[in-house]
Write an enzyme that holds these catalytic residues in place. Sequence first.
Site, PDB file in Angstrom:
ATOM      1  N   LYS A   1     -25.918   7.356  48.696  1.00 43.62           N
ATOM      2  CA  LYS A   1     -25.091   6.215  48.264  1.00 43.62           C
ATOM      3  C   LYS A   1     -23.659   6.691  48.032  1.00 43.62           C
ATOM      4  O   LYS A   1     -22.699   6.016  48.402  1.00 43.62           O
ATOM      5  CB  LYS A   1     -25.703   5.648  46.976  1.00 43.62           C
ATOM      6  N   ASN A   2     -23.515   7.884  47.414  1.00 45.55           N
ATOM      7  CA  ASN A   2     -22.167   8.352  47.068  1.00 45.55           C
ATOM      8  C   ASN A   2     -21.426   8.974  48.247  1.00 45.55           C
ATOM      9  O   ASN A   2     -20.248   9.281  48.141  1.00 45.55           O
ATOM     10  CB  ASN A   2     -22.249   9.344  45.902  1.00 45.55           C
TER      11      ASN A   2
ATOM     12  N   ASP B   1     -22.476   2.408  36.922  1.00 43.50           N
ATOM     13  CA  ASP B   1     -23.353   2.562  35.764  1.00 43.50           C
ATOM     14  C   ASP B   1     -22.577   2.704  34.470  1.00 43.50           C
ATOM     15  O   ASP B   1     -21.497   3.273  34.438  1.00 43.50           O
ATOM     16  CB  ASP B   1     -24.221   3.801  35.963  1.00 43.50           C
TER      17      ASP B   1
ATOM     18  N   ASP C   1     -26.361  14.084  37.861  1.00 43.71           N
ATOM     19  CA  ASP C   1     -27.327  13.108  38.377  1.00 43.71           C
ATOM     20  C   ASP C   1     -28.751  13.680  38.474  1.00 43.71           C
ATOM     21  O   ASP C   1     -29.695  12.947  38.720  1.00 43.71           O
ATOM     22  CB  ASP C   1     -26.874  12.599  39.747  1.00 43.71           C
TER      23      ASP C   1
HETATM   24  N1  EPU Z   1     -12.647  10.942  34.682  1.00 42.01           N
HETATM   25  C1  EPU Z   1     -11.535  10.628  33.929  1.00 42.01           C
HETATM   26  N2  EPU Z   1     -10.509   9.958  34.571  1.00 42.01           N
HETATM   27  C2  EPU Z   1     -10.557   9.617  35.879  1.00 42.01           C
HETATM   28  C3  EPU Z   1     -11.712   9.964  36.633  1.00 42.01           C
HETATM   29  C4  EPU Z   1     -12.747  10.638  36.001  1.00 42.01           C
HETATM   30  O1  EPU Z   1     -11.462  10.925  32.740  1.00 42.01           O
HETATM   31  O2  EPU Z   1      -9.606   9.003  36.383  1.00 42.01           O
HETATM   32  C5  EPU Z   1     -13.774  11.651  34.010  1.00 42.01           C
HETATM   33  C6  EPU Z   1     -15.039  10.802  33.944  1.00 42.01           C
HETATM   34  O3  EPU Z   1     -15.012   9.887  32.874  1.00 42.01           O
HETATM   35  C7  EPU Z   1     -16.108  11.855  33.820  1.00 42.01           C
HETATM   36  C8  EPU Z   1     -15.547  13.008  34.662  1.00 42.01           C
HETATM   37  O4  EPU Z   1     -14.142  12.777  34.778  1.00 42.01           O
HETATM   38  O5  EPU Z   1     -16.220  12.260  32.478  1.00 42.01           O
HETATM   39  C9  EPU Z   1     -16.146  13.120  36.042  1.00 42.01           C
HETATM   40  O6  EPU Z   1     -16.042  11.873  36.721  1.00 42.01           O
HETATM   41  P1  EPU Z   1     -15.946  11.777  38.313  1.00 42.01           P
HETATM   42  O7  EPU Z   1     -14.661  11.124  38.652  1.00 42.01           O
HETATM   43  O8  EPU Z   1     -16.243  13.106  38.900  1.00 42.01           O
HETATM   44  O9  EPU Z   1     -17.151  10.794  38.635  1.00 42.01           O
HETATM   45  P2  EPU Z   1     -17.121   9.527  39.602  1.00 42.01           P
HETATM   46  O10 EPU Z   1     -16.334   9.813  40.809  1.00 42.01           O
HETATM   47  O11 EPU Z   1     -16.826   8.306  38.815  1.00 42.01           O
HETATM   48  C10 EPU Z   1     -19.157  10.274  41.025  1.00 42.01           C
HETATM   49  C11 EPU Z   1     -20.489   9.672  41.379  1.00 42.01           C
HETATM   50  C12 EPU Z   1     -21.413   9.788  40.172  1.00 42.01           C
HETATM   51  C13 EPU Z   1     -21.561  11.258  39.812  1.00 42.01           C
HETATM   52  C14 EPU Z   1     -20.180  11.843  39.509  1.00 42.01           C
HETATM   53  C15 EPU Z   1     -20.216  13.336  39.207  1.00 42.01           C
HETATM   54  C16 EPU Z   1     -19.864   7.959  42.928  1.00 42.01           C
HETATM   55  C17 EPU Z   1     -19.743   6.519  43.224  1.00 42.01           C
HETATM   56  N3  EPU Z   1     -20.299   8.280  41.714  1.00 42.01           N
HETATM   57  O12 EPU Z   1     -18.649   9.477  39.977  1.00 42.01           O
HETATM   58  O13 EPU Z   1     -22.671   9.290  40.582  1.00 42.01           O
HETATM   59  O14 EPU Z   1     -22.387  11.387  38.690  1.00 42.01           O
HETATM   60  O15 EPU Z   1     -19.315  11.644  40.636  1.00 42.01           O
HETATM   61  O16 EPU Z   1     -20.753  14.034  40.275  1.00 42.01           O
HETATM   62  O17 EPU Z   1     -19.596   8.809  43.772  1.00 42.01           O
HETATM   63  C18 EPU Z   1     -24.627   8.025  40.381  1.00 42.01           C
HETATM   64  O18 EPU Z   1     -24.731   8.091  41.608  1.00 42.01           O
HETATM   65  O19 EPU Z   1     -25.541   7.592  39.649  1.00 42.01           O
HETATM   66  C19 EPU Z   1     -23.391   8.473  39.761  1.00 42.01           C
HETATM   67  C20 EPU Z   1     -23.049   8.130  38.521  1.00 42.01           C
END
Ligand code: EPU
Length: 463
Positions: free
Chosen positions: A46-47, A140, A327
């Site tokens: 999905k990601n 989520d 995850d």
């Molecule tokens: N963060 C910030 N500011 C930002 C962006 C992120 O503070 O502008 C923080 C987040 O709050 C978190 C940390 O940085 O504490 C890491 O967040 P990240 O940006 O890496 O996560 P994401 O891109 O929102 C993706 C996946 C997640 C997965 C994470 C970590 C997608 C759509 N989602 O999220 O997947 O857990 O990377 O690998 O790609 C899932 O599939 O269930 C899921 C939550």
Amino acid sequence: MSGDPSTKNDTAAPSTGAPTSEETTPAWIVNPVGPLRGDVSVRGSKNGVTKHMVAAMLADTPSRISNCPDVGDVAITAGMLEALGCGVEVVDGVANIDPRFIESSRVPLRFSGLNRIPILMVGPLLHRIGHAFVPLVGGDEIGARPLDFHVDALRKMGAEIEFTAEGLEAKAVKLQGAHIELPYPSVGATETILMTAVLAEGRTVLDNAATEPEVIELALFLQRMGARIEMRPNRRFIIDGVESLSGAAHHLKGDRIEAFSYLVAGLITGGEVRVHGCSQDRLVTAISTLQGMGARFEITDSSISAWADKLTPAAVQTDTHPGFMTDWQSPMVALFTQCEGISVMYETVFENRFTYVPALKQMGAQIELYNTPLGSIETRFVGSSTPCSVVVSGGNQLIGTQVDVPDIRGGFAYVLAAAAAEGQTTITGTHHLDRGYNRPIENFEQLGLDIKRVDVAVPAPLL
Ligand code: EPU
């Protein structure tokens, strides 16, 4: 300009099977059958798929993405692209994306709160049209999930960005390369920067970037489209903007979250599951962690299977790649409940990722939540009052009951716990699972589990 809006809650898309009536709601009924054994094939994640669909917007010609999972997030992302005028056809796991007729720069409000993808569309829309409106992102409820890294980077590259009550408005005449150092190696922000820098004028140097396999896969897809991207040691990307990109074809790599979860399905029931379609390099830390607990593996070029005579407890902390990914955390905690002795899980990435724990406790698991860091690295959310650690006293029999899924990964932990429990478990809130897992019912049936979709009365909230 106002500040970063709080992330909107995850309201379900109609296409993902969310509750449709006040009286009943879709549910999965699980009746344990003993050890789960057999073969499961995973598709692209999905990601991964959703980001490739967005990247295809940057090209002048169509792209073809194969091995797409059959998940709700693909339908949501396809809907957003189509609303912009982009051609999207998804048939038998192959997505053909034709960006030539994108004419709108506004992702409609009906996509508000459905997933995390709209923010990734800002850079591509600014390149194509010079303007972007995207509704509030969802996904989520696993933490505050602010967008500040994305927005700061886009501003550094010359975008003017304003938050409104409904979403984010952005405009730019011509985006420029910049030197950006992320405060934390965020997956999403790295992807935003890559997809913006590839067509920006000049060079972008990105430091402290995420290097998760899905990020590297996206960078390679962009390179295939004609982007000039260098990967340097120490989390550095150097991107030299080009004039235009062409469509490309890519066969998505296997979903490492699903692969790990099905390996755990075998281990937690005392069986053996062989997973096809996800390469070993994507699971290296998952495998080494399970090996440390006593699991044994057969690994070939095309499959990985795991089994154990006896599993011992462990202390695990989540981290960015190549660490133990966040995850994988909830399936591992489900497994801890069946390992005799005391195990510890310390979550460092998201501040609200233990919401599934009360339901596991309701099933008889002995788990205590702590807001003390029980590991060696700092969390992203120092000072938060939410628990970052759990201590599991494992080895007791779980009992089936009715549980409601809080988020995708927590929900899968319920299915694993239900498979290892005694008696029937009814799982509601399964639209979360349908958003992110490829044909889970069929896969579990193939492993021998008695699992079916039903409609049940809407459960009372867990007190
Ligand atoms: N963060 C910030 N500011 C930002 C962006 C992120 O503070 O502008 C923080 C987040 O709050 C978190 C940390 O940085 O504490 C890491 O967040 P990240 O940006 O890496 O996560 P994401 O891109 O929102 C993706 C996946 C997640 C997965 C994470 C970590 C997608 C759509 N989602 O999220 O997947 O857990 O990377 O690998 O790609 C899932 O599939 O269930 C899921 C939550």
